[in-house]
Motif scaffolding. Sequence first.
Motif, PDB file in Angstrom:
ATOM      1  N   LEU A  43      -2.828  44.415  -1.778  1.00 45.96           N
ATOM      2  CA  LEU A  43      -1.584  44.634  -2.301  1.00 45.96           C
ATOM      3  C   LEU A  43      -0.215  43.816  -1.642  1.00 45.96           C
ATOM      4  CD1 LEU A  43      -0.001  46.515  -4.236  1.00 45.96           C
ATOM      5  CD2 LEU A  43       0.377  48.234  -2.393  1.00 45.96           C
ATOM      6  N   ILE A  44      -0.669  43.633  -0.521  1.00 43.71           N
ATOM      7  CA  ILE A  44       0.493  42.807   0.196  1.00 43.71           C
ATOM      8  C   ILE A  44       0.461  41.306  -0.311  1.00 43.71           C
ATOM      9  CG2 ILE A  44       0.857  41.666   2.515  1.00 43.71           C
ATOM     10  CD1 ILE A  44      -0.023  44.198   4.211  1.00 43.71           C
ATOM     11  N   GLU A  45      -0.482  40.867  -0.439  1.00 43.08           N
ATOM     12  CA  GLU A  45      -0.801  39.400  -0.837  1.00 43.08           C
ATOM     13  C   GLU A  45      -0.295  39.437  -2.539  1.00 43.08           C
ATOM     14  OE1 GLU A  45      -1.374  36.422   0.459  1.00 43.08           O
ATOM     15  OE2 GLU A  45      -0.991  37.789   2.293  1.00 43.08           O
ATOM     16  N   LYS A  46      -0.716  40.398  -3.256  1.00 44.22           N
ATOM     17  CA  LYS A  46      -0.365  40.433  -4.655  1.00 44.22           C
ATOM     18  C   LYS A  46       1.169  40.758  -4.855  1.00 44.22           C
ATOM     19  CE  LYS A  46      -3.996  39.888  -6.991  1.00 44.22           C
ATOM     20  NZ  LYS A  46      -4.123  38.711  -8.076  1.00 44.22           N
ATOM     21  N   ALA A  47       1.672  41.445  -4.027  1.00 38.26           N
ATOM     22  CA  ALA A  47       3.376  41.716  -3.851  1.00 38.26           C
ATOM     23  C   ALA A  47       3.844  40.322  -3.596  1.00 38.26           C
ATOM     24  CB  ALA A  47       3.562  42.966  -2.981  1.00 38.26           C
ATOM     25  N   LYS A  48       3.391  39.720  -2.638  1.00 36.46           N
ATOM     26  CA  LYS A  48       4.226  38.504  -2.089  1.00 36.46           C
ATOM     27  C   LYS A  48       4.190  37.480  -3.150  1.00 36.46           C
ATOM     28  CE  LYS A  48       3.889  34.993   1.417  1.00 36.46           C
ATOM     29  NZ  LYS A  48       3.015  34.543   2.840  1.00 36.46           N
ATOM     30  N   SER A  49       3.142  37.445  -4.102  1.00 38.24           N
ATOM     31  CA  SER A  49       3.155  36.486  -4.909  1.00 38.24           C
ATOM     32  C   SER A  49       3.866  36.863  -6.271  1.00 38.24           C
ATOM     33  CB  SER A  49       1.463  36.195  -5.687  1.00 38.24           C
ATOM     34  OG  SER A  49       1.205  37.382  -6.345  1.00 38.24           O
ATOM     35  N   ALA A  50       4.430  38.206  -6.359  1.00 34.19           N
ATOM     36  CA  ALA A  50       5.249  38.754  -7.207  1.00 34.19           C
ATOM     37  C   ALA A  50       6.823  38.609  -6.765  1.00 34.19           C
ATOM     38  CB  ALA A  50       4.971  40.245  -7.555  1.00 34.19           C
ATOM     39  N   GLY A  51       6.760  38.356  -5.432  1.00 37.95           N
ATOM     40  CA  GLY A  51       8.216  38.121  -4.855  1.00 37.95           C
ATOM     41  C   GLY A  51       8.769  39.328  -4.295  1.00 37.95           C
ATOM     42  N   PHE A  52       7.842  40.259  -3.758  1.00 42.33           N
ATOM     43  CA  PHE A  52       8.067  41.279  -2.977  1.00 42.33           C
ATOM     44  C   PHE A  52       7.410  41.060  -1.364  1.00 42.33           C
ATOM     45  CE2 PHE A  52       7.875  43.192  -7.113  1.00 42.33           C
ATOM     46  CZ  PHE A  52       9.065  43.658  -7.166  1.00 42.33           C
ATOM     47  N   GLU A  53       8.227  41.609  -0.484  1.00 40.73           N
ATOM     48  CA  GLU A  53       7.750  41.582   0.966  1.00 40.73           C
ATOM     49  C   GLU A  53       7.610  42.804   1.496  1.00 40.73           C
ATOM     50  OE1 GLU A  53       8.767  40.000   5.536  1.00 40.73           O
ATOM     51  OE2 GLU A  53      10.035  40.123   3.928  1.00 40.73           O
ATOM     52  N   ILE A  54       6.275  43.302   1.608  1.00 39.62           N
ATOM     53  CA  ILE A  54       5.974  44.848   2.018  1.00 39.62           C
ATOM     54  C   ILE A  54       5.556  44.863   3.216  1.00 39.62           C
ATOM     55  CG2 ILE A  54       6.039  45.474  -0.328  1.00 39.62           C
ATOM     56  CD1 ILE A  54       3.099  45.936  -0.201  1.00 39.62           C
ATOM     57  N   GLU A  55       5.859  46.044   4.185  1.00 39.56           N
ATOM     58  CA  GLU A  55       5.130  46.163   5.358  1.00 39.56           C
ATOM     59  C   GLU A  55       4.391  47.564   5.191  1.00 39.56           C
ATOM     60  OE1 GLU A  55       5.842  47.592   9.985  1.00 39.56           O
ATOM     61  OE2 GLU A  55       7.605  46.297   8.983  1.00 39.56           O
ATOM     62  N   ILE A  56       3.107  47.742   5.198  1.00 42.70           N
ATOM     63  CA  ILE A  56       2.384  48.787   4.956  1.00 42.70           C
ATOM     64  C   ILE A  56       2.268  49.699   6.451  1.00 42.70           C
ATOM     65  CG2 ILE A  56       0.174  49.565   4.492  1.00 42.70           C
ATOM     66  CD1 ILE A  56       0.057  47.842   2.022  1.00 42.70           C
ATOM     67  N   VAL A  57       2.376  50.879   6.029  1.00 43.12           N
ATOM     68  CA  VAL A  57       2.281  51.946   7.287  1.00 43.12           C
ATOM     69  C   VAL A  57       1.140  52.804   6.804  1.00 43.12           C
ATOM     70  CG1 VAL A  57       3.285  53.789   8.852  1.00 43.12           C
ATOM     71  CG2 VAL A  57       4.588  51.696   8.095  1.00 43.12           C
ATOM     72  N   GLY A  58      -0.132  52.716   7.401  1.00 45.44           N
ATOM     73  CA  GLY A  58      -1.156  53.659   6.537  1.00 45.44           C
ATOM     74  C   GLY A  58      -1.435  54.665   8.092  1.00 45.44           C
ATOM     75  N   ALA A  59      -1.910  55.954   7.281  1.00 42.37           N
ATOM     76  CA  ALA A  59      -2.235  57.002   8.098  1.00 42.37           C
ATOM     77  C   ALA A  59      -2.912  58.037   7.008  1.00 42.37           C
ATOM     78  CB  ALA A  59      -1.071  57.624   8.733  1.00 42.37           C
ATOM     79  N   GLY A  60      -3.712  58.997   7.619  1.00 43.79           N
ATOM     80  CA  GLY A  60      -3.952  60.186   6.915  1.00 43.79           C
ATOM     81  C   GLY A  60      -2.763  60.800   6.049  1.00 43.79           C
ATOM     82  N   GLY A  61      -3.441  61.161   4.671  1.00 43.82           N
ATOM     83  CA  GLY A  61      -2.477  61.699   3.806  1.00 43.82           C
ATOM     84  C   GLY A  61      -1.669  63.015   4.234  1.00 43.82           C
ATOM     85  N   ALA A  62      -2.102  63.806   5.052  1.00 45.30           N
ATOM     86  CA  ALA A  62      -1.596  65.100   5.709  1.00 45.30           C
ATOM     87  C   ALA A  62      -0.630  64.506   6.698  1.00 45.30           C
ATOM     88  CB  ALA A  62      -2.471  65.905   6.194  1.00 45.30           C
ATOM     89  N   ASN A  63      -0.921  63.554   7.612  1.00 45.89           N
ATOM     90  CA  ASN A  63      -0.087  63.229   8.584  1.00 45.89           C
ATOM     91  C   ASN A  63       1.079  62.318   7.973  1.00 45.89           C
ATOM     92  OD1 ASN A  63      -1.816  64.157  10.528  1.00 45.89           O
ATOM     93  ND2 ASN A  63      -2.851  62.260  10.762  1.00 45.89           N
ATOM     94  N   LEU A  64       0.827  61.552   6.852  1.00 47.84           N
ATOM     95  CA  LEU A  64       2.069  61.003   6.229  1.00 47.84           C
ATOM     96  C   LEU A  64       2.829  61.919   5.847  1.00 47.84           C
ATOM     97  CD1 LEU A  64       0.572  57.786   4.593  1.00 47.84           C
ATOM     98  CD2 LEU A  64       2.053  58.019   6.389  1.00 47.84           C
ATOM     99  N   THR A  65       2.267  62.819   5.193  1.00 52.13           N
ATOM    100  CA  THR A  65       3.151  64.180   4.614  1.00 52.13           C
ATOM    101  C   THR A  65       4.242  64.728   5.693  1.00 52.13           C
ATOM    102  OG1 THR A  65       1.479  64.442   2.790  1.00 52.13           O
ATOM    103  CG2 THR A  65       3.325  66.036   3.151  1.00 52.13           C
ATOM    104  N   SER A  66       3.471  64.959   6.749  1.00 49.82           N
ATOM    105  CA  SER A  66       4.343  65.562   7.964  1.00 49.82           C
ATOM    106  C   SER A  66       5.278  64.666   8.512  1.00 49.82           C
ATOM    107  CB  SER A  66       3.196  66.006   8.887  1.00 49.82           C
ATOM    108  OG  SER A  66       2.353  66.896   8.554  1.00 49.82           O
TER     109      SER A  66
END
Length: 370
Positions: A71-94
Motif C-alpha cells: 500500500l505504501i508503494e502504491k500510494a506513493k505512485s499515486a502521489g500520497f506519502e503515508i506512514e503506517i502504524v500497525g497493531a492488533g485491532g483491539a489495541n488500535l481501537t483503544s
Amino acid sequence: MMKKMVSLSLLLILCLVVSACGGGNTNSNAENNTSSSNTPATSEPAAEEPVKNEKLIVYTNANSDGRGEWLIEKAKSAGFEIEIVGAGGANLTSRLIAEKNNPIADVVYGLNNMLYESLKKENVLIQHVPQWAGEVETGLNDPEGFYHGLVKQAILLGYNPEQFTAETAPKDWTDLYKNEAFKGKYEAPTLLGQITPQLVVAGILTRYQDSNGDLGISEEGWNEVKQLFDNGVRAVEGEDFYANLASGKTPLGAVVSGTLGSKEEQYKVKAGTVSPEIGVPMIVEHAAIVNGTKKLETAKRFVEWMGTSEVQGEFAAQFNSMPANTKAAEQANESVKELYASLKAQPLDWGFIADNIGQWVEKIELQIMQ
C-alpha cells in the motif's frame, strides 16, 4: 522666391508627417494602456496549482504479509506519502479512543464492524461517504456513513487434511467440544486480545442471547463457552496456529480467509475449511477518517483513491482476498471466488457485540479460563 516657397512647403509637409506619426504612437499606447488596465486578470486561464498531499499517519491492523509495504508503494505512485502504524485491532481501537482529544492518526483502515462501532460511540470518526461507496456490496457499509467496506474476511474453522476429511471433520464450532473425536485436538481461542478469537467466542455466545442473562447471554450459552475452553489446547502467544495445523500438533482451529493463500504456500499444506449451517462470522475491513485530523482534504483524497475498484482489484489479485467492492471482486482469484460462493455469513448483531465484548472477555479470562 520659388526656392523659398518649395522649402516652406517641404518643411510644412515634414511637420505634418512627424505630427501624424507622433499622434499615431500616442493613440496606440493609449489603446494598449486602456486594454491592459481594463482587462480582468482572470481573462487568461490561470495555471492550476498541483494538489498538495500532506503526509498521512495511517493506523491499521491489516499490514502484515507485505500488505502494508504494498500500500505504501502504491500510494506513493499515486502521489500520497503515508506512514503506517500497525497493531492488533483491539489495541488500535483503544489507542484511537485514548488519543481522540489530540489525534495522531489521520486515517484508519482494516478494523471490523465491531471495532468501528466502538469508535463511532466515542466520536473518533467523521462522516464521509466516498464516491466508491455505492459499488460496495449492499449492507456492508455503515448506514450512517462513518466507515465503508474494503475487504471481506471470513473466520473459518480449518482442519489438517491429512487427519480429517470433509466427512470426518467437525461441521460446526460446537462439535469441537461435544464430539470426543475432536477434544484436545483444537486450539481454543484463548488469546482474547486479538479479534479472531473474540469473534469465535462471539459467534457462539450470540446464539444464546438472553436479555435476562448475565451480560445478555443465557446460562446455557456461558456453559457452551466454558466447554469450548475446557476441551481445547490453549493458544501460545507468538506461535503461528497454521504451523501447528500443518504439523498436526493442533489440527483444528480458526483460520482467516484472507491469509489462507499465503499460509498454504508457506507451510505447503492446504487446510480444509468448514461451512456451518448457521454460517460463519463474516467481517469486513473498512476505511474511515479520524475526527480531528488536521489534514482532512488529503485524508479524503487518500480514502477516495484507496477504495476504488482499481486499487482494491489489484490488492485482491495480489493478496488472494475478496473485495467488498463488487466491481473489484471480478479481479479476485478464482479459488477465492469459489470459497466465498460456498460460504454463508452468520447473522450477527454487531452493535450488541460491540457493547458487550469487553465484558465477555473479562468474564472469560477471570472466571472461565482460570
